[in-house]
Design an enzyme around this catalytic site. Sequence first.
Site, PDB file in Angstrom:
ATOM      1  N   GLY A 176     -25.225 -17.248  17.083  1.00  0.00           N
ATOM      2  CA  GLY A 176     -23.996 -16.538  16.714  1.00  0.00           C
ATOM      3  C   GLY A 176     -23.669 -16.657  15.234  1.00  0.00           C
ATOM      4  O   GLY A 176     -24.482 -16.349  14.362  1.00  0.00           O
ATOM      5  N   GLY A 177     -22.448 -17.132  14.956  1.00  0.00           N
ATOM      6  CA  GLY A 177     -22.007 -17.271  13.567  1.00  0.00           C
ATOM      7  C   GLY A 177     -22.911 -18.191  12.766  1.00  0.00           C
ATOM      8  O   GLY A 177     -23.033 -18.046  11.539  1.00  0.00           O
ATOM      9  N   GLY A 411     -45.695   7.603  -6.971  1.00  0.00           N
ATOM     10  CA  GLY A 411     -44.357   7.048  -6.792  1.00  0.00           C
ATOM     11  C   GLY A 411     -44.364   5.532  -6.855  1.00  0.00           C
ATOM     12  O   GLY A 411     -43.410   4.913  -7.344  1.00  0.00           O
ATOM     13  N   ALA A 412     -45.461   4.950  -6.386  1.00  0.00           N
ATOM     14  CA  ALA A 412     -45.525   3.494  -6.391  1.00  0.00           C
ATOM     15  C   ALA A 412     -45.650   2.957  -7.820  1.00  0.00           C
ATOM     16  O   ALA A 412     -45.170   1.874  -8.130  1.00  0.00           O
ATOM     17  CB  ALA A 412     -46.687   3.011  -5.530  1.00  0.00           C
TER      18      ALA A 412
HETATM   19  C1  HXC Z   1     -18.807 -25.994  22.046  1.00  0.00           C
HETATM   20  C2  HXC Z   1     -20.960 -26.448  22.622  1.00  0.00           C
HETATM   21  C3  HXC Z   1     -21.332 -25.128  22.321  1.00  0.00           C
HETATM   22  C4  HXC Z   1     -20.352 -24.233  21.826  1.00  0.00           C
HETATM   23  C5  HXC Z   1     -23.087 -26.178  22.991  1.00  0.00           C
HETATM   24  N1  HXC Z   1     -22.073 -27.057  23.041  1.00  0.00           N
HETATM   25  N2  HXC Z   1     -22.661 -24.984  22.580  1.00  0.00           N
HETATM   26  N3  HXC Z   1     -19.701 -26.873  22.482  1.00  0.00           N
HETATM   27  N4  HXC Z   1     -19.089 -24.719  21.707  1.00  0.00           N
HETATM   28  N5  HXC Z   1     -20.629 -22.992  21.458  1.00  0.00           N
HETATM   29  C6  HXC Z   1     -22.159 -28.470  23.398  1.00  0.00           C
HETATM   30  C7  HXC Z   1     -22.707 -28.732  24.787  1.00  0.00           C
HETATM   31  O1  HXC Z   1     -21.659 -28.705  25.716  1.00  0.00           O
HETATM   32  C8  HXC Z   1     -23.293 -30.117  24.628  1.00  0.00           C
HETATM   33  O2  HXC Z   1     -22.263 -31.067  24.661  1.00  0.00           O
HETATM   34  C9  HXC Z   1     -23.815 -30.114  23.200  1.00  0.00           C
HETATM   35  O3  HXC Z   1     -23.109 -29.069  22.525  1.00  0.00           O
HETATM   36  C10 HXC Z   1     -25.300 -29.833  23.109  1.00  0.00           C
HETATM   37  O4  HXC Z   1     -25.580 -28.627  23.812  1.00  0.00           O
HETATM   38  P1  HXC Z   1     -26.803 -28.483  24.831  1.00  0.00           P
HETATM   39  O5  HXC Z   1     -26.660 -27.188  25.503  1.00  0.00           O
HETATM   40  O6  HXC Z   1     -26.885 -29.728  25.672  1.00  0.00           O
HETATM   41  O7  HXC Z   1     -28.021 -28.496  23.827  1.00  0.00           O
HETATM   42  P2  HXC Z   1     -29.376 -27.655  23.888  1.00  0.00           P
HETATM   43  O8  HXC Z   1     -29.950 -27.704  25.277  1.00  0.00           O
HETATM   44  O9  HXC Z   1     -30.210 -28.162  22.763  1.00  0.00           O
HETATM   45  O10 HXC Z   1     -28.974 -26.129  23.618  1.00  0.00           O
HETATM   46  C11 HXC Z   1     -28.405 -25.767  22.412  1.00  0.00           C
HETATM   47  C12 HXC Z   1     -27.883 -24.304  22.432  1.00  0.00           C
HETATM   48  C13 HXC Z   1     -26.976 -24.109  23.669  1.00  0.00           C
HETATM   49  C14 HXC Z   1     -29.088 -23.361  22.546  1.00  0.00           C
HETATM   50  C15 HXC Z   1     -27.189 -24.030  21.121  1.00  0.00           C
HETATM   51  O11 HXC Z   1     -26.029 -25.171  23.703  1.00  0.00           O
HETATM   52  C16 HXC Z   1     -26.242 -22.817  23.649  1.00  0.00           C
HETATM   53  O12 HXC Z   1     -26.813 -21.775  23.938  1.00  0.00           O
HETATM   54  N6  HXC Z   1     -24.949 -22.872  23.302  1.00  0.00           N
HETATM   55  C17 HXC Z   1     -24.104 -21.676  23.271  1.00  0.00           C
HETATM   56  C18 HXC Z   1     -24.394 -20.849  22.081  1.00  0.00           C
HETATM   57  C19 HXC Z   1     -23.417 -19.765  21.897  1.00  0.00           C
HETATM   58  O13 HXC Z   1     -23.399 -18.783  22.688  1.00  0.00           O
HETATM   59  N7  HXC Z   1     -22.497 -19.897  20.890  1.00  0.00           N
HETATM   60  C20 HXC Z   1     -21.416 -18.990  20.647  1.00  0.00           C
HETATM   61  C21 HXC Z   1     -21.923 -17.948  19.688  1.00  0.00           C
HETATM   62  S1  HXC Z   1     -20.705 -16.722  19.382  1.00  0.00           S
HETATM   63  P3  HXC Z   1     -22.486 -32.577  25.121  1.00  0.00           P
HETATM   64  O14 HXC Z   1     -21.126 -33.129  25.281  1.00  0.00           O
HETATM   65  O15 HXC Z   1     -23.254 -32.494  26.415  1.00  0.00           O
HETATM   66  O16 HXC Z   1     -23.255 -33.235  24.042  1.00  0.00           O
HETATM   67  C22 HXC Z   1     -20.343 -16.927  17.766  1.00  0.00           C
HETATM   68  C23 HXC Z   1     -19.410 -15.898  17.253  1.00  0.00           C
HETATM   69  C24 HXC Z   1     -19.301 -15.944  15.759  1.00  0.00           C
HETATM   70  O17 HXC Z   1     -20.795 -17.808  17.134  1.00  0.00           O
HETATM   71  C25 HXC Z   1     -19.090 -14.611  15.152  1.00  0.00           C
HETATM   72  C26 HXC Z   1     -20.368 -13.887  14.857  1.00  0.00           C
HETATM   73  C27 HXC Z   1     -20.207 -12.636  14.053  1.00  0.00           C
END
Ligand code: HXC
Length: 521
Positions: A176-177, A411-412
């Site tokens: 994401g961000g 052109g190149a």
């Molecule tokens: C809060 C989060 C989190 C999130 C993960 N965690 N993503 N906490 N917000 N977005 C926490 C988990 O609960 C976990 O906590 C710890 O971080 C590690 O995550 P895991 O999943 O155990 O790790 P891993 O298996 O390595 O996977 C990592 C990951 C996955 C691929 C990043 O966590 C994931 O897909 N997260 C969601 C990603 C996402 O969709 N983000 C939002 C994007 S939208 P604990 O307590 O167990 O340690 C965005 C919008 C911005 O960013 C604007 C864009 C223009």
Amino acid sequence: MADNTRAWMEELLAEMEERRKAVEAGGGLERVQKQHQAGKLTARERIHHLLDQGSFVELMPFAEHLETGLMEGVEAPADGVITGYGTIAGRKVCVFSQDFTVLGGSLGKMHGRKIAALMDLAAKIGAPLIGLNDSAGARIQEGVDSLSGYGEVFYRNAAYSGVIPQISAILGPCAGGAVYSPAMTDFVLMSRGNSYMFITGPEVIKSVTREEVSFEDLGGSEVHTTRSGVAHLEAQGDQEVLELIKRLLSYLPQSAKETPPWLDTGDPKDRPTAELLDLVHPDPKRPYSMHKVIEILLDRGEFLEVHPNFARNIIVGFGRLGGHSVGIVANNPRFMAGALDINASDKAARFIRTCDCFNVPILTLVDVTGFLPGVAQEHAGIIRHGAKMLYAYAEASVPKITLVTRKAYGGAYLAMNSRDMGADIVLAWPTSAVAVMGAEGAANIVYRKEIQSSPDPSATRAAKIAEYKKAFDNPYVAAGRGYIDDVINPSDTRRLLIQHLELLSTKTQSKPFRKHGNIPL
Ligand code: HXC
């Protein structure tokens, strides 16, 4: 009273140290071990490896997350990001390092605020900003506040683009961000095997499109350094990525107000480059190594190639000539005969603009027959993408030197920084040919009727090709019109390039008023 004062102070200091220790522990031992098991350093270890020893000064370590509904009672030391400043090779830098052990390095409002404040500081003092990204993106628990945190960062990514160098290392799974902010910076570096970049992860993709893909195949460093072009460089593991950042910085100034640092490389400015005499083969279809040309020309043969595996038909990167930092843009005759396609145009245009932002002179090495013909390229917008390159060269006001090594056609020829596109100095080797197209193609078009009606078409064709070659397939027609400043001996190339570069160091160029140009995107 004095004793009381001291005791009180000691109590306060003890509390402060205790709080600091808790912050420094990040997400706790178990998560730190998990980070190490994944082959990654912790956020603090990364800063330690990046900066000159003992130079790091931390800012806002006691920042706390917003107490929104889902975050109540949650521990988030330093709100998951360490920010501060220090030095690299004695030069000031600002750095933030996201802590994956704290809520997956996710970005909440305060986390975003800390990065934004650091960016403001970097811009005010004129120092590069380095982001060590290891983040799951927007913190889900903080809802819209976390999106606002990202907004603050994106806003400054754009506001300070071209003001200070912004460098992003991707050192974990970034979503994401956490990928959009790096994508707005000047350089993206990834660590091989344990860093990923994607807007939405494999799970979401599966649920929406039913496609099944692994993390690596979706957004690993191989994908982004070869196919998407999102990342400029990759290296094996955190430490190698951090070393690459240091190398990259050595070619860049502190800000747009400065020039890159001069370095005494010990390589003589007048070193003859006689090895270049044996590189270009008389048969124009026989490719040679443009990388070799670059290596021979540059100080100590050191070249930091940017995007080395993406759009390999064009080569871009940094090196030094007589100690001065230069950006190289070169056709690669070994790959697609160096033809310019969509990706090559994007890659070169981006690099040219990066050099121009940061006062890095550009040396262009030309051996190109043209833009790549084909329906796929036309339909995908080669016109729009190729135009970026023309625009970027024309717009760049840094010193621009062009050396034609062999073919510069059509052109190149124009797109590769010709005289009319604003080159300050244009040189050519005697092996070069500047023309609208190659002799064979030209003879077929111009003399088609003559060839067809001749009693021996193939002999007539060969004669016409030879005639055309003699007339146009050389550098002297272009030199005669002033499009080339000089035809030079390859042995003298390095000496002359440095001489011209030093001449151009005082170049200034005024431009008519405008808000900003409108480069085709
Ligand atoms: C809060 C989060 C989190 C999130 C993960 N965690 N993503 N906490 N917000 N977005 C926490 C988990 O609960 C976990 O906590 C710890 O971080 C590690 O995550 P895991 O999943 O155990 O790790 P891993 O298996 O390595 O996977 C990592 C990951 C996955 C691929 C990043 O966590 C994931 O897909 N997260 C969601 C990603 C996402 O969709 N983000 C939002 C994007 S939208 P604990 O307590 O167990 O340690 C965005 C919008 C911005 O960013 C604007 C864009 C223009």
